[in-house]
Scaffold this active site. Structure first.
Site, PDB file in Angstrom:
ATOM      1  N   THR A 215       0.791  -1.173   0.108  1.00  0.00           N
ATOM      2  CA  THR A 215      -0.077  -0.147   0.060  1.00  0.00           C
ATOM      3  C   THR A 215       0.873   1.248  -0.026  1.00  0.00           C
ATOM      4  O   THR A 215       2.002   1.174   0.554  1.00  0.00           O
ATOM      5  CB  THR A 215      -0.839   0.011   1.178  1.00  0.00           C
ATOM      6  OG1 THR A 215      -1.597  -1.092   1.032  1.00  0.00           O
ATOM      7  CG2 THR A 215      -1.787   1.338   1.502  1.00  0.00           C
ATOM      8  N   ARG A 243     -14.576  -6.713   0.126  1.00  0.00           N
ATOM      9  CA  ARG A 243     -13.917  -6.364   1.403  1.00  0.00           C
ATOM     10  C   ARG A 243     -13.244  -5.011   1.080  1.00  0.00           C
ATOM     11  O   ARG A 243     -12.444  -4.826   0.090  1.00  0.00           O
ATOM     12  CB  ARG A 243     -13.123  -7.321   1.834  1.00  0.00           C
ATOM     13  CG  ARG A 243     -12.255  -6.884   2.812  1.00  0.00           C
ATOM     14  CD  ARG A 243     -10.998  -6.450   2.498  1.00  0.00           C
ATOM     15  NE  ARG A 243     -10.113  -6.359   3.682  1.00  0.00           N
ATOM     16  CZ  ARG A 243      -8.809  -5.719   3.651  1.00  0.00           C
ATOM     17  NH1 ARG A 243      -8.298  -5.117   2.567  1.00  0.00           N
ATOM     18  NH2 ARG A 243      -8.189  -5.763   4.696  1.00  0.00           N
ATOM     19  N   GLY A 245     -10.414  -2.715   3.312  1.00  0.00           N
ATOM     20  CA  GLY A 245      -9.498  -2.333   4.282  1.00  0.00           C
ATOM     21  C   GLY A 245      -9.724  -1.267   5.164  1.00  0.00           C
ATOM     22  O   GLY A 245     -10.816  -0.373   5.217  1.00  0.00           O
ATOM     23  N   ASP A 246      -8.853  -0.576   5.750  1.00  0.00           N
ATOM     24  CA  ASP A 246      -8.829   0.591   6.353  1.00  0.00           C
ATOM     25  C   ASP A 246      -8.700   1.754   5.587  1.00  0.00           C
ATOM     26  O   ASP A 246      -8.989   2.731   6.165  1.00  0.00           O
ATOM     27  CB  ASP A 246      -7.501   0.289   7.585  1.00  0.00           C
ATOM     28  CG  ASP A 246      -6.393   0.214   6.922  1.00  0.00           C
ATOM     29  OD1 ASP A 246      -6.179  -0.543   6.066  1.00  0.00           O
ATOM     30  OD2 ASP A 246      -5.436   0.700   7.443  1.00  0.00           O
ATOM     31  N   THR A 266      -0.372   1.453   6.954  1.00  0.00           N
ATOM     32  CA  THR A 266      -0.245   0.204   6.304  1.00  0.00           C
ATOM     33  C   THR A 266      -0.415  -0.935   6.995  1.00  0.00           C
ATOM     34  O   THR A 266       0.366  -0.875   8.063  1.00  0.00           O
ATOM     35  CB  THR A 266       0.797   0.407   5.388  1.00  0.00           C
ATOM     36  OG1 THR A 266       1.020  -0.864   4.625  1.00  0.00           O
ATOM     37  CG2 THR A 266       1.895   0.431   5.725  1.00  0.00           C
ATOM     38  N   GLY A 267      -1.019  -1.923   6.678  1.00  0.00           N
ATOM     39  CA  GLY A 267      -0.977  -3.263   7.325  1.00  0.00           C
ATOM     40  C   GLY A 267      -2.327  -3.995   7.491  1.00  0.00           C
ATOM     41  O   GLY A 267      -2.974  -3.703   6.417  1.00  0.00           O
ATOM     42  N   GLY A 269      -5.612  -4.464   7.537  1.00  0.00           N
ATOM     43  CA  GLY A 269      -6.633  -3.409   7.553  1.00  0.00           C
ATOM     44  C   GLY A 269      -7.838  -3.750   8.533  1.00  0.00           C
ATOM     45  O   GLY A 269      -8.075  -2.669   9.175  1.00  0.00           O
TER      46      GLY A 269
HETATM   47  N1  ASP Z   1      -4.199  -1.753   4.691  1.00  0.00           N
HETATM   48  C1  ASP Z   1      -4.409  -2.375   3.348  1.00  0.00           C
HETATM   49  C2  ASP Z   1      -5.671  -3.303   3.725  1.00  0.00           C
HETATM   50  O1  ASP Z   1      -5.947  -3.849   4.540  1.00  0.00           O
HETATM   51  C3  ASP Z   1      -3.231  -3.238   3.036  1.00  0.00           C
HETATM   52  C4  ASP Z   1      -1.842  -2.847   3.254  1.00  0.00           C
HETATM   53  O2  ASP Z   1      -1.714  -1.782   3.839  1.00  0.00           O
HETATM   54  O3  ASP Z   1      -1.055  -3.447   2.769  1.00  0.00           O
HETATM   55  O4  ASP Z   1      -6.415  -3.246   2.566  1.00  0.00           O
END
Ligand code: ASP
Length: 349
Positions: A215, A243, A245-246, A266-267, A269
């Site tokens: 991301t 779906r 995410g955040d 990022t991570g 979500g």
């Molecule tokens: N946060 C993003 C999500 O969950 C994914 C990512 O940051 O790699 O969609």
């Protein structure tokens, strides 16, 4: 009397918590790069995703490609800020560059859904007005960050999704592409790996086992003291059922307020949504008086880590202090301020 006793107790608790945190800190958890008490003229920080990014899995060529891309994105954003441009423009331009690079999981290079599609999410927030815009699940908008900004500036809404968001982007005159534009071989292989691993496991596996994120995000402080933050992603490999995410959720993946800070996450979500991570950083600063370093370290290295949520964030406060903490193996990241430039990939080098 009672109120001051409660305040005293709360203060002690806070001190105890931050001291406890400090004893556990390794060098890798030191997030503030440049503590400062006088405001930096401008500052910009970017990320290209957090995850299992290990030096032993990287070739020198790949490393060079990432480092160059991160530096180029910083050059673009810093160029805007140096000329007195707005933090919103700096964030937008840096993110467009990262979206157009197939190296990152955003725009071209986005990961695939279970059904083999690319569904993109993005958001942007203006810390001066706390206006915000986001899109979720778009499949034909070349630069989702532009659609997010158009939602913020040219609609009465904050979040538009799916076909409606695509129609809005088209009406706004944004560049529309065939869904195939987003295809990359690498991400296709990731999906196949995720699916193969899934069938061996009991049930649905929600990421490439090689587990790379990618991301992108950017936070900037301009010469006028305005903070902006933005984030863009393809989400997580093998995601299903439309779906999100955040990233398109303001307060989770992205937040900005001139009173406190700007944040892009990022991570994984789902954790960032449940813990309202981006807003939590701002709230800890606003209500508890924590500084950026303590607030970001606490959320990433204590709260989220204990919950099992992996990832990281980038943030800038109103003085131009920069934080880039992560609790995963690595995070593509970098920042620039007058006379300063840092680009990193792994844990402390
Ligand atoms: N946060 C993003 C999500 O969950 C994914 C990512 O940051 O790699 O969609």
């Amino acid at each position: 009397m009672i109120r001051s006793a409660i305040f005293f107790l709360a203060l002690n608790l806070l001190l105890a918590c931050s001291q406890a945190g400090e004893t556990e800190k390794t060098e890798e958890t030191v997030a503030i790069e440049t503590p400062s008490t006088s405001r930096a003229k401008y500052a910009i920080v970017i990320h290209g995703g957090a995850g299992t990014i290990l030096k032993e899995n990287m070739t020198p060529e790949k490393e060079e490609e990432y480092t160059t891309a991160l530096n180029n994105a910083l050059d673009i954003g810093e160029g805007v800020l140096k000329k007195g441009g707005s933090s919103l423009d700096a964030v937008q331009k840096a993110i467009i560059f990262l979206e157009n690079s197939p190296l990152f999981n955003a725009g071209k290079g986005a990961v695939f859904t279970h059904e083999g599609k690319n569904e993109l999410d993005a958001s942007i927030m203006d810390g001066a007005t706390r206006n915000a815009g986001a899109v979720g699940g778009v499949t034909t908008v070349k630069n989702p960050i532009l659609a997010a900004r158009a939602v913020m500036e040219h609609s009465r809404h904050v979040l538009l999704t799916g076909k409606g968001a695509e129609q809005f982007a088209q009406e706004q005159g944004l560049e529309i592409v065939e869904p195939q534009y987003f295809f990359t071989e690498n991400r296709w292989e990731s999906l196949q790996r995720a699916k193969a691993a899934e069938s061996k496991e009991t049930g649905f596996l929600y990421a490439d086992p090689a587990h790379k994120y990618g991301t992108v995000g950017c936070v900037a402080l301009d010469k006028k003291g305005n903070i902006a933050a933005g984030t863009s992603t393809g989400g997580m490999t093998n995601k299903r059922y439309n779906r999100f995410g955040d990233v398109p959720v303001i307060g989770a993946g992205t937040y900005a307020s001139n009173a406190t800070c700007g944040v892009s996450c990022t991570g994984h979500g789902e954790y960032f949504i449940r813990y309202a991570v981006a807003y939590d950083i701002s709230a800890l600063m606003e209500y508890k008086g924590l500084n950026l370093e303590d607030a970001t370290n606490y959320v990433i290295h204590e709260k989220l880590k204990e919950a099992g949520g992996s990832g990281g964030l980038i943030a800038i406060d109103r003085m131009g202090n920069v934080a880039m903490p992560f609790n995963s193996a690595g995070m593509y990241r970098g920042y620039a301020k007058p006379g300063e430039r840092v680009v990193r990939i792994y844990g402390e080098e």
